[in-house]
Design a protein around this motif. Structure first.
Motif, PDB file in Angstrom:
ATOM      1  N   TRP A 121      45.238  34.503   6.579  1.00  0.00           N
ATOM      2  CA  TRP A 121      43.851  34.914   6.811  1.00  0.00           C
ATOM      3  C   TRP A 121      43.230  34.095   7.947  1.00  0.00           C
ATOM      4  CZ3 TRP A 121      42.253  39.354   5.558  1.00  0.00           C
ATOM      5  CH2 TRP A 121      42.509  39.946   4.326  1.00  0.00           C
ATOM      6  N   VAL A 122      43.550  32.824   8.013  1.00  0.00           N
ATOM      7  CA  VAL A 122      43.009  31.970   9.081  1.00  0.00           C
ATOM      8  C   VAL A 122      43.531  32.435  10.438  1.00  0.00           C
ATOM      9  CG1 VAL A 122      42.926  29.628  10.023  1.00  0.00           C
ATOM     10  CG2 VAL A 122      42.711  29.980   7.554  1.00  0.00           C
ATOM     11  N   TYR A 123      44.835  32.709  10.512  1.00  0.00           N
ATOM     12  CA  TYR A 123      45.401  33.210  11.771  1.00  0.00           C
ATOM     13  C   TYR A 123      44.653  34.464  12.225  1.00  0.00           C
ATOM     14  CZ  TYR A 123      49.576  30.258  11.003  1.00  0.00           C
ATOM     15  OH  TYR A 123      50.454  29.213  10.816  1.00  0.00           O
ATOM     16  N   LEU A 124      44.434  35.371  11.288  1.00  0.00           N
ATOM     17  CA  LEU A 124      43.771  36.631  11.626  1.00  0.00           C
ATOM     18  C   LEU A 124      42.339  36.395  12.100  1.00  0.00           C
ATOM     19  CD1 LEU A 124      43.616  39.759  11.614  1.00  0.00           C
ATOM     20  CD2 LEU A 124      42.804  39.589   9.242  1.00  0.00           C
ATOM     21  N   CYS A 125      41.579  35.637  11.313  1.00  0.00           N
ATOM     22  CA  CYS A 125      40.166  35.447  11.646  1.00  0.00           C
ATOM     23  C   CYS A 125      39.996  34.706  12.972  1.00  0.00           C
ATOM     24  CB  CYS A 125      39.451  34.706  10.518  1.00  0.00           C
ATOM     25  SG  CYS A 125      39.269  35.700   9.014  1.00  0.00           S
ATOM     26  N   LYS A 126      40.839  33.736  13.234  1.00  0.00           N
ATOM     27  CA  LYS A 126      40.745  33.017  14.513  1.00  0.00           C
ATOM     28  C   LYS A 126      41.075  33.928  15.686  1.00  0.00           C
ATOM     29  CE  LYS A 126      41.246  28.140  13.411  1.00  0.00           C
ATOM     30  NZ  LYS A 126      41.976  26.900  13.736  1.00  0.00           N
ATOM     31  N   ALA A 127      42.046  34.814  15.499  1.00  0.00           N
ATOM     32  CA  ALA A 127      42.417  35.733  16.579  1.00  0.00           C
ATOM     33  C   ALA A 127      41.292  36.725  16.855  1.00  0.00           C
ATOM     34  CB  ALA A 127      43.705  36.472  16.215  1.00  0.00           C
ATOM     35  N   ILE A 128      40.665  37.246  15.789  1.00  0.00           N
ATOM     36  CA  ILE A 128      39.567  38.196  16.012  1.00  0.00           C
ATOM     37  C   ILE A 128      38.346  37.468  16.580  1.00  0.00           C
ATOM     38  CG2 ILE A 128      38.288  40.134  15.035  1.00  0.00           C
ATOM     39  CD1 ILE A 128      40.047  40.074  12.618  1.00  0.00           C
ATOM     40  N   LEU A 129      38.134  36.236  16.135  1.00  0.00           N
ATOM     41  CA  LEU A 129      37.004  35.457  16.663  1.00  0.00           C
ATOM     42  C   LEU A 129      37.172  35.226  18.164  1.00  0.00           C
ATOM     43  CD1 LEU A 129      34.397  33.862  16.177  1.00  0.00           C
ATOM     44  CD2 LEU A 129      35.820  31.853  15.666  1.00  0.00           C
ATOM     45  N   LYS A 130      38.380  34.969  18.611  1.00  0.00           N
ATOM     46  CA  LYS A 130      38.608  34.778  20.040  1.00  0.00           C
ATOM     47  C   LYS A 130      38.162  36.008  20.818  1.00  0.00           C
ATOM     48  CE  LYS A 130      42.240  32.630  21.655  1.00  0.00           C
ATOM     49  NZ  LYS A 130      43.631  32.281  22.091  1.00  0.00           N
ATOM     50  N   GLU A 131      38.489  37.181  20.305  1.00  0.00           N
ATOM     51  CA  GLU A 131      38.089  38.416  20.979  1.00  0.00           C
ATOM     52  C   GLU A 131      36.579  38.609  20.926  1.00  0.00           C
ATOM     53  OE1 GLU A 131      40.439  41.510  19.227  1.00  0.00           O
ATOM     54  OE2 GLU A 131      42.275  40.873  20.238  1.00  0.00           O
ATOM     55  N   ALA A 132      35.968  38.204  19.807  1.00  0.00           N
ATOM     56  CA  ALA A 132      34.509  38.299  19.708  1.00  0.00           C
ATOM     57  C   ALA A 132      33.837  37.392  20.734  1.00  0.00           C
ATOM     58  CB  ALA A 132      34.056  37.928  18.297  1.00  0.00           C
ATOM     59  N   LYS A 133      34.394  36.197  20.942  1.00  0.00           N
ATOM     60  CA  LYS A 133      33.845  35.284  21.949  1.00  0.00           C
ATOM     61  C   LYS A 133      34.005  35.868  23.352  1.00  0.00           C
ATOM     62  CE  LYS A 133      34.365  30.962  19.360  1.00  0.00           C
ATOM     63  NZ  LYS A 133      35.083  29.651  19.252  1.00  0.00           N
ATOM     64  N   TRP A 134      35.127  36.509  23.614  1.00  0.00           N
ATOM     65  CA  TRP A 134      35.301  37.184  24.904  1.00  0.00           C
ATOM     66  C   TRP A 134      34.198  38.218  25.097  1.00  0.00           C
ATOM     67  CZ3 TRP A 134      41.247  38.414  24.295  1.00  0.00           C
ATOM     68  CH2 TRP A 134      41.979  37.243  24.545  1.00  0.00           C
ATOM     69  N   TYR A 135      33.952  38.999  24.046  1.00  0.00           N
ATOM     70  CA  TYR A 135      32.951  40.060  24.148  1.00  0.00           C
ATOM     71  C   TYR A 135      31.553  39.492  24.391  1.00  0.00           C
ATOM     72  CZ  TYR A 135      29.681  43.681  22.739  1.00  0.00           C
ATOM     73  OH  TYR A 135      28.624  44.568  22.711  1.00  0.00           O
ATOM     74  N   HIS A 136      31.176  38.512  23.571  1.00  0.00           N
ATOM     75  CA  HIS A 136      29.810  37.976  23.655  1.00  0.00           C
ATOM     76  C   HIS A 136      29.555  37.198  24.949  1.00  0.00           C
ATOM     77  CE1 HIS A 136      28.194  39.137  19.712  1.00  0.00           C
ATOM     78  NE2 HIS A 136      29.421  38.948  19.240  1.00  0.00           N
ATOM     79  N   SER A 137      30.611  36.679  25.554  1.00  0.00           N
ATOM     80  CA  SER A 137      30.447  35.945  26.813  1.00  0.00           C
ATOM     81  C   SER A 137      30.665  36.829  28.037  1.00  0.00           C
ATOM     82  CB  SER A 137      31.443  34.778  26.867  1.00  0.00           C
ATOM     83  OG  SER A 137      32.786  35.254  26.953  1.00  0.00           O
ATOM     84  N   GLY A 138      31.118  38.073  27.790  1.00  0.00           N
ATOM     85  CA  GLY A 138      31.397  38.967  28.903  1.00  0.00           C
ATOM     86  C   GLY A 138      32.690  38.661  29.627  1.00  0.00           C
ATOM     87  N   TYR A 139      33.559  37.862  28.996  1.00  0.00           N
ATOM     88  CA  TYR A 139      34.813  37.461  29.648  1.00  0.00           C
ATOM     89  C   TYR A 139      35.838  38.586  29.592  1.00  0.00           C
ATOM     90  CZ  TYR A 139      39.142  34.934  30.582  1.00  0.00           C
ATOM     91  OH  TYR A 139      40.342  34.533  31.118  1.00  0.00           O
ATOM     92  N   LYS A 140      36.536  38.793  30.689  1.00  0.00           N
ATOM     93  CA  LYS A 140      37.596  39.799  30.757  1.00  0.00           C
ATOM     94  C   LYS A 140      38.953  39.094  30.728  1.00  0.00           C
ATOM     95  CE  LYS A 140      34.858  43.105  33.442  1.00  0.00           C
ATOM     96  NZ  LYS A 140      34.793  43.914  34.684  1.00  0.00           N
ATOM     97  N   PRO A 141      39.669  39.184  29.613  1.00  0.00           N
ATOM     98  CA  PRO A 141      40.969  38.485  29.523  1.00  0.00           C
ATOM     99  C   PRO A 141      41.997  39.117  30.444  1.00  0.00           C
ATOM    100  CG  PRO A 141      40.667  39.925  27.634  1.00  0.00           C
ATOM    101  CD  PRO A 141      39.359  39.935  28.386  1.00  0.00           C
ATOM    102  N   THR A 142      42.938  38.307  30.885  1.00  0.00           N
ATOM    103  CA  THR A 142      44.073  38.845  31.630  1.00  0.00           C
ATOM    104  C   THR A 142      44.972  39.601  30.656  1.00  0.00           C
ATOM    105  OG1 THR A 142      45.478  36.911  31.267  1.00  0.00           O
ATOM    106  CG2 THR A 142      43.997  36.862  33.189  1.00  0.00           C
ATOM    107  N   THR A 143      45.877  40.379  31.199  1.00  0.00           N
ATOM    108  CA  THR A 143      46.818  41.113  30.353  1.00  0.00           C
ATOM    109  C   THR A 143      47.643  40.146  29.514  1.00  0.00           C
ATOM    110  OG1 THR A 143      46.968  42.737  32.129  1.00  0.00           O
ATOM    111  CG2 THR A 143      48.588  42.903  30.357  1.00  0.00           C
TER     112      THR A 143
END
Length: 594
Positions: A413-435
């Motif tokens: 569950w921790v692995y999952l939540c941390k991975a989704i949180l990373k994407e949420a931070k990308w979204y809220h900061s407007g960051y565009k991740p590389t492929t």
């Protein structure tokens, strides 16, 4: 996940996991009602609706009326039908072990499996395949046939059952001068179809198999424009739609049973057994999903207006991964976990503020809900549902397997939540991740490793620390299907998600990195699916500290996601093919002749 030269080569490697200490915190009525599964009741109001900046993806309500789902039943659960199956099985076993020509034996084994009966004759099939393999090894002329159909069928069946067969068996069909498959094969539609199906069992670096796939696909499409029999056209269209290696066993069984009746080599007892067995298993599935519908409604998660209400579809995920009837416990508890994965994903992707998501993740990592009242009602409800369901599963595992799985499940569950949180931070900061950044994280954030982890400990007769430690490293056999889940999900959903302003998906990341058009980017992602399957094909032949059904569950996860997203988003926005598959699986039995 290191991906050097990402855009010209395909490398599939799981990223290393972050170490997390385990010690941180200790009658056949169903056939009469297929139209009743339409749901018209809207969800209740959102108790947190007044909170500023709440997003909503406006997901469609469930296709299913849960009162109808709870009522599913079938008289095929009765003992008299089980006795009929036992009688018919003896006849089929005799067929499997009879001395026949190798082609006849291969066609029989292929039919038994595609009719959905592999689990009934697992040992018998393996014995028959081993005999064919041993005869090949003892005969210098075993692969000298000029029959493309036979050669490709034998190649496919042997590789499917773990035998190493060289791609060189097709060398005799190659024109030495041109280095391509011989032109006179173009009119052999039956052989081309067999070659096409075999080509999906290829490994990385097998140039002949790659050429076989391209050659057979091109000429099968051409054949459909010419004059071929309706029966052959139906088979070709079915294969081109999706190869048998990528199809879910129960989905393929439904199609194959319906078409086997028209086969020239049809065996009446085998057909009767397949229909009867399908109906009996359907009665098992009906009981399982009926029980889950009650759980889902009691939990109240079907009332979360922002989240996807997809209980029956989530059952389909687990059913696809481990369909054999004896693994009911996995389909029950696995479905509950996938329901939670999807709801938590919607909390992170759509509903929660970044501050709330960080709190949620912190509570999961500490496995402590003492300060849960800092969260709004909906998010608090989801978190409590996760804790309660995890404890329920932990209790079952302790009672049935004498193993405390909760510390390991908590890590997942921790692995999952941390991975989704990373994407949420990308979204809220407007960051565009590389492929590269995106594909290091996205196969975990979609929840596939967690679903696979559950498929291990809920099906293993004996859970071992060795296997759990191995699984925790996310080996290639798990990473590949997880990546396929993400890739096919992106191909099926990215356009809709981008329209509502979600994070970039793999297609868009590739477009940003390379300047490619969406069409080119989608072709790249689709090709990566094919390349990842090649790695997975090799992985399935490996040696591991776990066994069946978990090994097959990995490939079946990839098959399930390709079934959902084959033509678009068949999960978030259930489409006609999802509904049709579920009706066939759960509602509509075969009619048996008297």
């Amino acid at each position: 996940m290191a991906l050097p030269a990402l855009f010209s080569t395909f490398i599939v490697t799981a990223p290393p996991r972050t170490s997390l200490s385990l010690a941180r915190n200790p009658s056949n009525t169903c056939a009469l009602k297929p139209v009743q599964c339409i749901m018209t009741n809207p969800k209740t109001n959102d108790p947190d609706q007044g909170t500023p900046s709440r997003r909503n993806a406006n997901y469609a309500p469930s296709f299913w009326d849960y009162s109808f789902v709870k009522s599913l039943s079938s008289d095929y659960a009765e003992e008299k039908y089980v006795k009929q199956v036992d009688e018919l099985k003896d006849d089929v076993k005799s067929l499997i072990h009879a001395e026949t020509e190798v082609l006849d034996k291969l066609e029989l084994l292929d039919s038994v499996q595609r009719l959905g009966l592999k689990y009934q004759f697992q040992k018998d099939i393996m014995q028959a395949v081993d005999v064919i393999h041993n005869n090949n090894n003892n005969s210098a002329d075993a692969w000298l046939s000029d029959d493309l159909y036979l050669t490709a069928l034998k190649f496919r069946i042997l590789r499917e059952h773990g035998h190493t067969v060289s791609q060189d068996v097709f060398q005799r069909f190659i024109d030495d001068t041109a280095g391509k498959f011989k032109a006179n094969l173009c009119g052999d539609v039956k052989g081309l179809l067999s070659l096409y199906e075999a080509s999906f069992f290829g490994f990385k670096g097998e140039d002949i198999i790659d050429e076989a796939k391209a050659f057979s696909r091109t000429h099968l499409k051409n054949a459909l424009k010419g004059e071929i029999s309706p029966d052959m056209a139906r088979k070709v269209n079915h294969a081109l739609d999706m190869p048998v290696h990528w199809k879910l066993p129960r989905v393929e069984a439904r199609w194959y049973i319906s078409n086997y009746e028209q086969d020239d080599n049809m065996n009446q007892n085998l057909l009767k057994l397949a229909k009867l067995d399908y109906n009996i298993i359907q009665s098992v599935y009906q009981k399982e999903v009926s029980k889950l519908a009650s759980w889902w409604m009691d939990m109240g998660l079907d009332k979360m207006a922002f989240a996807r209400d997809r209980l029956v579809e989530h059952y389909f995920w687990c059913n696809g991964m481990v369909p054999d009837p004896e693994y009911s416990a996995y389909r029950d508890m696995g479905t509950k976990l996938i329901c939670l994965i999807t709801t938590i994903d919607d909390v992170y992707d759509i509903y929660g503020s970044l501050e709330e998501l960080e709190l949620f993740t912190d509570y999961v990592e500490r496995w402590d809900i003492a300060e849960i009242d800092k969260l709004p009602m909906n998010i608090k409800t989801v978190l409590l549902a996760m804790f309660n369901t995890t404890n329920e599963i932990g209790y079952w595992t302790m009672r049935e397997r004498n193993f405390n799985i909760i510390p390991y499940l908590r890590k997942q569950w921790v692995y999952l939540c941390k991975a989704i949180l990373k994407e949420a931070k990308w979204y809220h900061s407007g960051y565009k991740p590389t492929t590269e950044e995106y594909f290091e994280n996205a196969p975990v954030s979609i929840g596939a490793p967690l679903a696979l982890f559950c498929a291990y400990f809920l099906t293993a007769e004996q859970i071992t620390v060795e296997a759990l430690d191995y699984i925790d490293k996310l080996p290639s056999i798990m990473w590949c299907p997880s990546l396929i889940v993400r890739l096919t999900n992106d191909l099926g959903t990215s356009s809709d998600e981008m329209e509502r302003g979600d994070n970039l998906k793999g297609v868009q990341c590739y477009m940003n990195d390379t300047g490619a058009t969406e069409e080119v980017a989608r072709k790249y992602v689709d090709q990566l699916v094919h390349e990842t399957w090649k790695t997975l094909n090799k992985d399935l032949l490996g040696s591991y500290p776990f066994s069946e059904p978990f090994i097959s569950a990995n490939a079946n996860l990839a098959r399930t996601t390709q079934t959902f997203y084959q033509y678009g988003d068949g999960h978030g926005i259930p489409q006609h093919w999802t509904k049709d598959h579920l009706k066939s699986l759960l509602v509509e039995p075969f009619t048996l002749s008297q």
